[in-house]
Every structure is written in structure tokens, then in C-alpha cells.
Design an enzyme around this catalytic site. Structure first.
Site, PDB file in Angstrom:
ATOM      1  NE  ARG A 136      26.584  13.847  -6.898  1.00 26.42           N
ATOM      2  CZ  ARG A 136      27.407  13.940  -5.870  1.00 26.42           C
ATOM      3  NH1 ARG A 136      28.434  13.114  -5.780  1.00 26.42           N
ATOM      4  NH2 ARG A 136      27.216  14.834  -4.922  1.00 26.42           N
TER       5      ARG A 136
ATOM      6  NE  ARG B 101      29.855  12.834 -10.235  1.00 26.99           N
ATOM      7  CZ  ARG B 101      30.358  13.184  -9.058  1.00 26.99           C
ATOM      8  NH1 ARG B 101      30.142  14.406  -8.608  1.00 26.99           N
ATOM      9  NH2 ARG B 101      31.058  12.356  -8.337  1.00 26.99           N
TER      10      ARG B 101
ATOM     11  NE  ARG C 101      28.513  22.292 -17.154  1.00 25.51           N
ATOM     12  CZ  ARG C 101      29.030  22.053 -15.951  1.00 25.51           C
ATOM     13  NH1 ARG C 101      28.706  20.952 -15.288  1.00 25.51           N
ATOM     14  NH2 ARG C 101      29.877  22.904 -15.401  1.00 25.51           N
TER      15      ARG C 101
ATOM     16  CG  ASP D 126      24.076  22.048  -7.414  1.00 27.20           C
ATOM     17  OD1 ASP D 126      24.990  21.218  -7.611  1.00 27.20           O
ATOM     18  OD2 ASP D 126      23.934  22.664  -6.335  1.00 27.20           O
TER      19      ASP D 126
ATOM     20  CE1 TYR E 130      27.821  22.124   0.181  1.00 29.36           C
ATOM     21  CE2 TYR E 130      25.557  21.375   0.037  1.00 29.36           C
ATOM     22  CZ  TYR E 130      26.902  21.171  -0.189  1.00 29.36           C
ATOM     23  OH  TYR E 130      27.326  20.009  -0.789  1.00 29.36           O
TER      24      TYR E 130
END
Length: 368
Positions: free
Chosen positions: A46, A50, A59, A95, A170
Site C-alpha cells: 500500500r 494512502r 484521487r 485493487d 468478499y
């Protein structure tokens, strides 16, 4: 950072790299292959985003999935930590649910929550609606990788994907879960359906990684973020065959394979058997202990606790020294965190960690 002077990408670029040094002869790739290195390579999970203010700025007002589908934006975000920190590898900004969405699953990445699936998987028809993917389905990833290879020069690019178990969790839960109760209920109660789902996800994952390799990534990482929720017996029965299928499908791809999960201290031996060249270790297990569990034929990656980066610098330095010392037990060591960079991390601390790792581990090496 040196830019490539040719326009070669993908397999052609990898051949060119072999002749001129390039990413395949970088400290990161050498460590993954358990070869001598001039210093311990370091990158951070990451790292692309972040904690970086430049990431938050670029973003702003762009949804996560949309940002993953814009090659120019992906390229800029991926390059940001390389420019700022001097890390030894870039990791593609993406992702783990990107290929699942490309396979026809209706989902969104909700800020503050994570992936949310509109219709969770419960039946065989649900599984059958997850269609195979092709390069055309993820052409934006192919384009982003090619742009990055041209920009990164000698710095290797890591491609990645989610492992079948984590993706399945998920899809079955409908979103993130602390207990994975629905996932385990399906796994135990309908094992044939479970394996059908994981086989389909393994196919999607493998194709997604093959697209990245063909476009020019130097290494791939398979994230099984939630595998630590399982016992070793359940991991071997319900998960290992499907992760092994993905990794085996890349055995002739010519790039090192990293396998990582969280809370997997008791699974490290089994994860090593799945077929990766490098096993990622979270912060709970010392690297020398992890090496004994994994075996002498794998490199290790890790494993600074991300929370340590919030402590005073003398504490950070002490932990970096400890991890480097424990990493000497492995035949190859890539310094990393035990999980992803926390959003509140001071970027300057990450930069200092990179410099410290390079300084403490610097040594002459026989480039053999």
C-alpha cells in the site's frame, strides 16, 4: 529515475532487460530469486497511495474503481512512492476486486467500508455468472503496466491479484467480514459449491496476472489477506489447491511469485507449499521462525508492524535493525511491512526507513 530509451514493453522489454541489466538484475528481483544483493531491497505494501498527500490530491473526486481503470492516473499514483521514498520496487496501483468486476460481478468499493457486492454468491448459478476474463476485459491494466515499464527503467514493477479464498470471502459475505461466518458456512456445508467458486476465481486471477506479466511486470504477488481466519487443516483442504493452481499457472512465466496473507503464522509451511518463490510474513511471526516453518528454498518478505511507524524514530530504528537481523536466517529477504501502510503514517518516516535499510544492509556482493 532512469527512463527506458526504447519503446519495448512486455516480453520484448524483459528480454532487453536481461541484456542490459534492468529490473531482472535489480536488488529486489535478485532477493526474490535468493541471489546475492548489494543491499536488502525494500518496498511497502500500500505504498501507492494512502499516506501520500499527492495521492489524496490526485484521487480527489475520483472513485476507487474508476481510478483503477485510468491508465495515466494509475501510472502517476504508482510512481509517486518511487519518486518520494526511493523504494526498490513499484507496485501497480489497483485493487484485488478489479478482475472480479471485469468478470461481471456487480460491486463497488465504498469509501470507509471496502468492496461491497450487490448480489452475494450463494448458488451454482451465481458462480456460473462469473465469466472468464480476457486481456480485452482489463485492457486498462495492460496499458498502465506498459506505460509504467517505460517510465520505471531499472526499477521493477510488481503486479498483483487477490487469491481465490479472499476473493471468495468478499463474494460470499457481500463485503468485508470480521468472522467470515457466511464464507465458512458455505465452505463446510456445501464443499462442492465452494470448490466450484474457487476454481472459477482461480481462473480469473490467473488470467489477470498473465495479462500483467505479458505487459511487463517483473514480479507478481498473490494476496490472500483473509487466509489467517482458517485452521491449517481447513487451509489445506479448501484453499491450498486453488492458490497452488494460480501459482503453478505462472511457473513458466519467468517472474518470481510472492504469496502473502495476514495472521498466517500457523499456515506458513502450507503457504510455502503452494508454489511461490517468496512468502510474505506479517508482523506476528519473527522472520527467523518463519524461515524454519517455510523451508530453506524460499525467500521471505516482511515484516515491520505498520503501527511501529507511528512511534518515535529510535523505536522505528530499533525494530528495523531487529527485522534485518532476523531476516539473515532466510536465503533471501525483501524488507517490507507486515501489512499495508496506515493512512496516518508520516511519509517522511517511510523515506527514512528505506534509507536506513539500505545503509544497514549495504555490502559488497559477487554478482553471480
Amino acid at each position: 529515475m532512469a527512463a527506458m530509451t526504447t519503446t519495448t514493453t512486455g516480453d520484448d522489454a524483459r528480454d532487453e532487460d536481461t541484456r542490459s541489466g534492468g529490473p531482472v538484475d535489480s536488488p529486489f528481483v535478485r532477493a526474490c530469486r535468493r541471489r546475492p544483493v548489494p543491499h536488502t531491497p525494500v518496498w511497502f505494501m500500500r505504498q501507492a497511495g494512502r499516506s501520500l498527500p499527492e495521492y489524496r490530491e490526485i484521487r480527489a473526486n475520483v472513485a476507487m474503481l474508476e481510478s483503477c481503470r485510468r491508465p495515466e492516473l494509475v501510472t502517476e499514483i504508482t510512481l509517486q512512492p518511487v519518486r518520494r521514498h526511493g523504494v526498490d520496487a513499484a507496485i501497480l496501483f489497483s485493487d484485488i476486486v478489479v478482475p472480479v468486476a471485469a468478470a461481471g460481478v456487480d460491486l463497488d468499493i465504498v469509501p470507509g467500508t471496502g468492496p461491497v457486492v450487490a448480489e452475494p454468491v450463494r448458488t451454482l448459478p451465481d458462480v456460473e455468472r462469473i465469466r472468464p476474463i480476457t486481456r480485452d476485459d482489463v485492457s486498462y491494466v495492460d496499458e498502465a503496466v506498459r506505460l509504467l515499464v517505460a517510465e520505471l527503467g531499472d526499477t521493477p514493477l510488481i503486479g498483483f491479484a487477490g487469491a481465490p479464498f479472499t476473493l471468495a470471502s468478499y463474494l460470499v459475505e457481500g463485503g468485508p467480514s470480521r468472522t467470515h461466518a457466511k464464507t465458512k458456512a458455505l465452505m463446510y456445508g456445501q464443499p462442492e459449491l465452494w470448490h466450484a467458486l474457487c476454481r472459477r476465481l482461480a481462473e480469473v486471477t490467473l488470467e489477470f496476472l498473465r495479462v500483467q506479466v505479458a505487459a511487463g511486470v517483473s514480479v507478481v504477488q498473490l494476496f490472500d489477506s483473509w487466509a489467517g481466519a482458517l485452521s491449517e487443516a481447513d487451509y489445506r483442504r479448501f484453499v491450498l489447491p486453488h492458490s497452488a493452481a494460480v501459482l503453478a499457472g505462472l511457473a513458466d512465466a519467468g517472474v518470481p511469485r510472492i504469496h502473502f496473507g495476514v495472521g498466517t503464522g500457523e499456515l506458513l509451511g502450507a503457504m510455502g507449499e503452494a508454489g511461490a518463490d517468496v512468502v510474505g510474513v506479517d508482523w506476528r511471526t519473527p522472520l527467523d521462525v518463519a524461515t524454519r516453518r517455510i523451508g530453506p528454498d524460499k525467500a521471505v518478505q516482511g515484516n515491520l508492524d505498520p503501527c511501529v511507524l507511528l512511534a518515535p524514530w529510535p523505536v522505528v530504528e530499533g525494530e528495523v535493525r531487529r527485522i534485518l537481523e532476523q531476516g539473515r536466517a532466510a536465503p533471501g529477504h525483501v524488507f517490507n511491512l507486515g501489512h499495508g501502510v496506515l493512512p496516518e503514517t508520516d511519509p517522511d518516516v517511510l523515506t527514512r526507513v528505506v534509507a536506513l535499510v539500505h545503509e544497514l544492509s549495504a555490502q559488497p556482493t559477487d554478482r553471480g
